[in-house]
Design an enzyme around this catalytic site. Structure first.
Site, PDB file in Angstrom:
ATOM      1  N   PHE A   1       1.040  -1.425   0.305  1.00 43.76           N
ATOM      2  CA  PHE A   1       0.130   0.103  -0.267  1.00 43.76           C
ATOM      3  C   PHE A   1       0.642   1.378   0.148  1.00 43.76           C
ATOM      4  O   PHE A   1       1.593   1.603   0.872  1.00 43.76           O
ATOM      5  CB  PHE A   1      -0.831  -0.288   1.083  1.00 43.76           C
ATOM      6  CG  PHE A   1      -2.214   1.345   0.959  1.00 43.76           C
ATOM      7  CD1 PHE A   1      -3.206   1.378   0.146  1.00 43.76           C
ATOM      8  CD2 PHE A   1      -1.413   2.630   1.712  1.00 43.76           C
ATOM      9  CE1 PHE A   1      -3.477   2.351  -0.018  1.00 43.76           C
ATOM     10  CE2 PHE A   1      -2.394   3.436   1.693  1.00 43.76           C
ATOM     11  CZ  PHE A   1      -3.269   3.788   0.641  1.00 43.76           C
TER      12      PHE A   1
ATOM     13  N   ASP B   1       9.340   2.717   1.817  1.00 42.56           N
ATOM     14  CA  ASP B   1       8.246   3.825   2.118  1.00 42.56           C
ATOM     15  C   ASP B   1       7.839   3.727   4.171  1.00 42.56           C
ATOM     16  O   ASP B   1       7.087   2.714   4.540  1.00 42.56           O
ATOM     17  CB  ASP B   1       6.539   3.054   1.851  1.00 42.56           C
ATOM     18  CG  ASP B   1       5.459   4.363   1.498  1.00 42.56           C
ATOM     19  OD1 ASP B   1       5.681   5.114   2.986  1.00 42.56           O
ATOM     20  OD2 ASP B   1       4.775   3.829   0.776  1.00 42.56           O
TER      21      ASP B   1
ATOM     22  N   LYS C   1       2.029  11.677   6.875  1.00 44.95           N
ATOM     23  CA  LYS C   1       1.383  11.326   8.696  1.00 44.95           C
ATOM     24  C   LYS C   1       1.526  12.207   9.475  1.00 44.95           C
ATOM     25  O   LYS C   1       1.345  13.176   9.935  1.00 44.95           O
ATOM     26  CB  LYS C   1       1.347   9.304   8.192  1.00 44.95           C
ATOM     27  CG  LYS C   1       0.462   9.106   7.742  1.00 44.95           C
ATOM     28  CD  LYS C   1      -0.342   7.931   7.705  1.00 44.95           C
ATOM     29  CE  LYS C   1      -1.187   7.260   6.523  1.00 44.95           C
ATOM     30  NZ  LYS C   1      -0.486   5.870   5.499  1.00 44.95           N
TER      31      LYS C   1
HETATM   32  C1  LIG Z   1      -1.163   5.863   4.361  1.00 47.56           C
HETATM   33  C2  LIG Z   1       0.228   5.674   3.684  1.00 47.56           C
HETATM   34  C3  LIG Z   1       0.414   6.233   2.286  1.00 47.56           C
HETATM   35  C4  LIG Z   1      -0.485   7.451   1.248  1.00 47.56           C
HETATM   36  O1  LIG Z   1      -0.592   8.484   2.322  1.00 47.56           O
HETATM   37  P1  LIG Z   1      -1.096   9.377   2.045  1.00 47.56           P
HETATM   38  O2  LIG Z   1      -1.417  10.816   2.669  1.00 47.56           O
HETATM   39  O3  LIG Z   1      -2.948   8.902   2.336  1.00 47.56           O
HETATM   40  O4  LIG Z   1      -1.575   9.853   0.207  1.00 47.56           O
HETATM   41  C5  LIG Z   1       1.196   6.030   1.679  1.00 47.56           C
HETATM   42  N1  LIG Z   1       2.189   4.520   2.115  1.00 47.56           N
HETATM   43  C6  LIG Z   1       1.878   4.342   3.091  1.00 47.56           C
HETATM   44  C7  LIG Z   1       2.767   2.540   3.667  1.00 47.56           C
HETATM   45  C8  LIG Z   1       1.007   3.835   4.165  1.00 47.56           C
HETATM   46  O5  LIG Z   1       0.747   3.782   5.173  1.00 47.56           O
END
Ligand SMILES: *Cc1c(COP(=O)(O)O)cnc(C)c1O
Length: 404
Positions: A142, A227, A256
């Site tokens: 994700f 990520d 985040k």
């Molecule tokens: C939440 C998340 C994203 C995307 O972040 P948004 O601010 O919702 O675009 C990307 N990678 C990971 C691992 C995430 O948990």
């Protein structure tokens, strides 16, 4: 439900695109680990807005920084300098040991920016023929919701009827270093991966996996892009999840909790010349690096360290994990977690995780199901031992029920 709750829910349903299926609670206030609904009921937040509110709801110092900055200057665009961006760069570089920083807003934008940057690096530094760059990603990843990103998702729900998608991505199983070794070609520019797969249900790879990944990437001149949008900034009990593995990524993505939940702030961090390939006019964002975002993020990073939240995540995470493991319930298939990134996977026969989340709501806990059978648990990093124990009592009472 009172009429006001029905109004909010019904009005959202009437006017809003139905791209979410929220738990039936309307929140109106938050403080620390707690949130309150419109009827005054209090809940312990075990989602933290998907780990964006790690510093706790409405952290007073972040709030003060935001209000102070909002009075002075909010947005200049990058057409001009502002007096917050340099300080943000300096502080995030010092915190993470990175050399270059690209500020963006949402997490997905950070991922997109990293993809663009590693492709450009591949053509201009590694010498990959134009248009041939390959990026390796993992099954069940994700990384966000943009077209570029959902194009390499393996979740049919996120992909179906959104194509056609961009080429250039290869998908391999998560946690399998041999699969990475076999997938790398001379045109591979990057391996994009989550240290722990969050949305997939808090999937922790086998010990030693990332060590091997690091070796393979180095040996083949492939950029390792981690990520850490969800795992980063203390969530797993270390500043970055890579530290559990004793490795360093070439490119790290944060988002985040970078703003403590006040504002969308994300960043691409790199330890090498990946971001150095970007020249004026080749990439940008109207809001990226704005002074309000920078002031908020600077304070969000500062309180994380000053208030010992990372150590607390390690301590309370261990307590929470052990407490969950001690629950004897035949609904539970597996309990997983690192720091305060936890999950309870239910046996398929136990019924949908959603039912358990609704039952937890009745007991004063907000948690979110993921993938049918998993309850994820990710409270703010300021949670205390007493609050963990309070939550554990309620998890035990709920998980010993049978909703099948
Ligand atoms: C939440 C998340 C994203 C995307 O972040 P948004 O601010 O919702 O675009 C990307 N990678 C990971 C691992 C995430 O948990």
């Amino acid at each position: 439900m009172s009429s006001s709750v029905i109004d909010f829910v019904a009005t959202e349903a009437r006017f809003g695109a139905h791209n979410y299926e929220p738990i039936g609670v309307v929140l109106s206030r938050g403080e620390g680990v707690w949130v309150w609904d419109t009827e005054g009921n209090r809940y312990l937040d075990c989602l933290s807005a998907y780990s964006a509110v790690s510093q706790g709801h409405c952290h007073p110092k972040i709030l003060a920084a935001m209000v102070e900055q909002a009075h002075r200057l909010t947005l200049t665009s990058r057409a001009f300098h502002n007096d917050q961006l340099a300080l943000f760069y300096e502080e995030i570089a010092a915190l993470t040991g990175s050399h270059k920083v690209l500020p963006m807003n949402s997490g997905a934008e950070a991922v997109e920016s990293a993809i663009k940057s590693v492709r450009k690096w591949g053509y201009e530094v590694k010498g990959v023929p134009d248009g041939q760059a390959e990026i390796i990603v993992c099954a069940n990843n994700f990384h966000g919701r943009t077209l570029g990103i959902v194009g390499f998702s393996t979740d049919p729900e996120t992909r179906t009827h959104f194509g056609p998608f961009a080429p250039g991505f290869k998908i391999i199983p998560f946690g399998d270093a041999t699969a990475l070794e076999e997938a790398i070609t001379p045109n591979t520019v990057a391996f994009l991966v989550e240290p722990i797969q969050g949305e997939a249900g808090v999937i922790i790879p086998p010990a030693g996996y990332f060590m091997k990944v690091r070796e393979l990437c180095t040996a083949n001149n492939v950029m390792l892009v981690l990520d850490e949008i969800q795992t980063g900034l203390g969530r797993t009990g270390k500043l970055l999840a890579e530290q559990h593995e004793g490795i360093e990524a070439d490119v790290t993505l944060l988002g985040k909790a970078l703003s403590g939940g006040f504002y969308p702030v994300s960043a691409v961090l790199s330890n090498n010349d990946v971001l150095g390939t970007l020249r004026p006019g080749q990439h940008g964002s109207t809001f990226g690096g704005n002074p309000l975002a920078c002031a908020v993020a600077r304070t969000a990073m500062r309180v994380l360290v000053e208030e010992g939240m990372i150590e607390n995540a390690a301590r309370q995470g261990a307590r929470f994990l052990q407490g969950l493991k001690d629950i004897r319930a035949n609904t539970i298939r597996e309990v997983r977690g690192r720091g305060l990134m936890l999950a309870v996977e239910l046996h398929p026969e136990a019924g949908r995780a959603r039912r358990y989340c609704e039952a937890l709501q009745g007991k004063g806990i907000l948690a979110k199901d993921t993938h049918e059978h998993t309850i994820r648990i990710a409270p703010p990093l300021v949670i205390t031992s007493d609050q963990v124990d309070w939550a554990l009592e309620r998890f035990a009472a709920t998980l010993t029920q049978d909703f099948s």
